[in-house]
Design an enzyme around this catalytic site. Structure first.
Site, PDB file in Angstrom:
ATOM      1  CG  LEU A 108     -45.235 -51.114 -86.790  1.00  0.00           C
ATOM      2  CD1 LEU A 108     -44.730 -49.432 -86.918  1.00  0.00           C
ATOM      3  CD2 LEU A 108     -46.275 -51.523 -87.938  1.00  0.00           C
ATOM      4  CG  ASP A 109     -42.629 -56.989 -89.881  1.00  0.00           C
ATOM      5  OD1 ASP A 109     -42.528 -57.728 -89.123  1.00  0.00           O
ATOM      6  OD2 ASP A 109     -43.114 -57.380 -90.968  1.00  0.00           O
ATOM      7  CB  THR A 110     -36.659 -54.543 -89.010  1.00  0.00           C
ATOM      8  OG1 THR A 110     -36.544 -55.304 -87.713  1.00  0.00           O
ATOM      9  CG2 THR A 110     -35.437 -53.713 -89.003  1.00  0.00           C
ATOM     10  CB  SER A 112     -42.994 -52.134 -91.034  1.00  0.00           C
ATOM     11  OG  SER A 112     -43.294 -53.388 -92.170  1.00  0.00           O
ATOM     12  NE  ARG A 196     -43.221 -56.407 -93.871  1.00  0.00           N
ATOM     13  CZ  ARG A 196     -42.496 -55.487 -95.008  1.00  0.00           C
ATOM     14  NH1 ARG A 196     -42.364 -55.872 -96.273  1.00  0.00           N
ATOM     15  NH2 ARG A 196     -42.276 -54.091 -94.663  1.00  0.00           N
TER      16      ARG A 196
END
Length: 255
Positions: A108-110, A112, A196
């Site tokens: 997961l993105d930082t 998120s 995103r």
């Protein structure tokens, strides 16, 4: 029994098969004193296999672990970060961080939050993170503005990203407040920063992104920063998915 070196490393929780291949290419793995190469096989009953100068002990294979973590914002989905940011492994107690071989399944993105699987079973990680695999993942996403019905249909049907269309997705409005909208999004693929990038392309940038479930594996009331063991039923699901790895391409039902 002799097996490919990358498979052995994944079985011992050193890395996923893909990560193990990268380690071999980087010269970090030695077989019987020589730098190993991709495609080589080994049998720990008689061969010496070293990773970063440390001998792999045939008797020290760790117990297999399967965890669900609620990743908070600001934490990176890696085992090590050169920028010294907090990683998902930093959220675990010391006995799980040390010599267990745990690593995230996907990421997961930082910025998120939400459901993230951790395991030291590299043979399971490989098929579950391969681009051809399609476990549905459920997200709750706040986007800027109020997407029109046409925009939602476009998102649902697939959007051109990196010169190829995304798979059909389920995109359902759940709430709207002021100038933002909460969407439930179900994806059947995991391309880099997909939600995103698509949201930005459609004119409704993501304000927050939270993954609530991976297939039937749901966060429920698990607090941010905490983890739990997978149930036997959840693990059976993942193993069944991994077993379908080599089957024909998947298309979501109803699209």
């Amino acid at each position: 029994m002799a097996e490919r070196i990358q498979k052995i490393l994944s079985q011992y929780g050193i890395a996923s098969r893909r990560q193990a291949e990268q380690m071999i290419r980087a010269g970090r793995v030695r077989l019987n004193g020589q730098v190993a190469t991709l495609g080589q096989v080994a049998d720990l009953a008689g061969d010496r296999l070293e990773v970063d100068g440390k001998l792999l002990n045939a008797q020290a294979r760790p117990d297999l672990l399967y965890l669900l973590l609620h990743k908070p914002t600001g934490v990176v989905s890696t085992c090590y970060d050169p920028q010294q940011r907090r990683t998902v492994l930093d959220l675990l107690p010391a006995h799980l961080r040390q010599s267990s071989g745990l690593h995230p399944v996907g990421r997961l993105d930082t910025n998120s939050t939400g459901a993230l699987l951790l395991t030291n079973d590299g043979s399971l990680t490989f098929p579950l993170t391969h681009p051809s695999h399609h476990i549905p993942k459920v997200y709750e996403v706040w986007v800027a503005g109020r997407p029109s019905a046409e925009t939602l249909r476009q998102w649902q049907g697939g959007v051109l990203l990196d010169d190829r269309p995304t798979l059909p997705a389920e995109v359902t409005p759940l709430d709207d407040r002021a100038n933002k909208t909460l969407l439930k999004i179900v994806l059947y693929e995991g391309r880099n920063r997909q939600i995103r990038r698509v949201a930005e392309q459609l004119g409704h940038p993501v304000m927050s992104l939270h993954r609530v479930a991976i297939g039937p594996i749901s966060l429920g009331d698990l607090p941010p920063g905490r983890y739990r063991n997978l149930t036997s039923k959840e693990l059976d699901f993942l193993r069944a998915q991994a077993g379908n790895f080599a089957k024909p391409p998947f298309r979501p039902v109803g699209f």
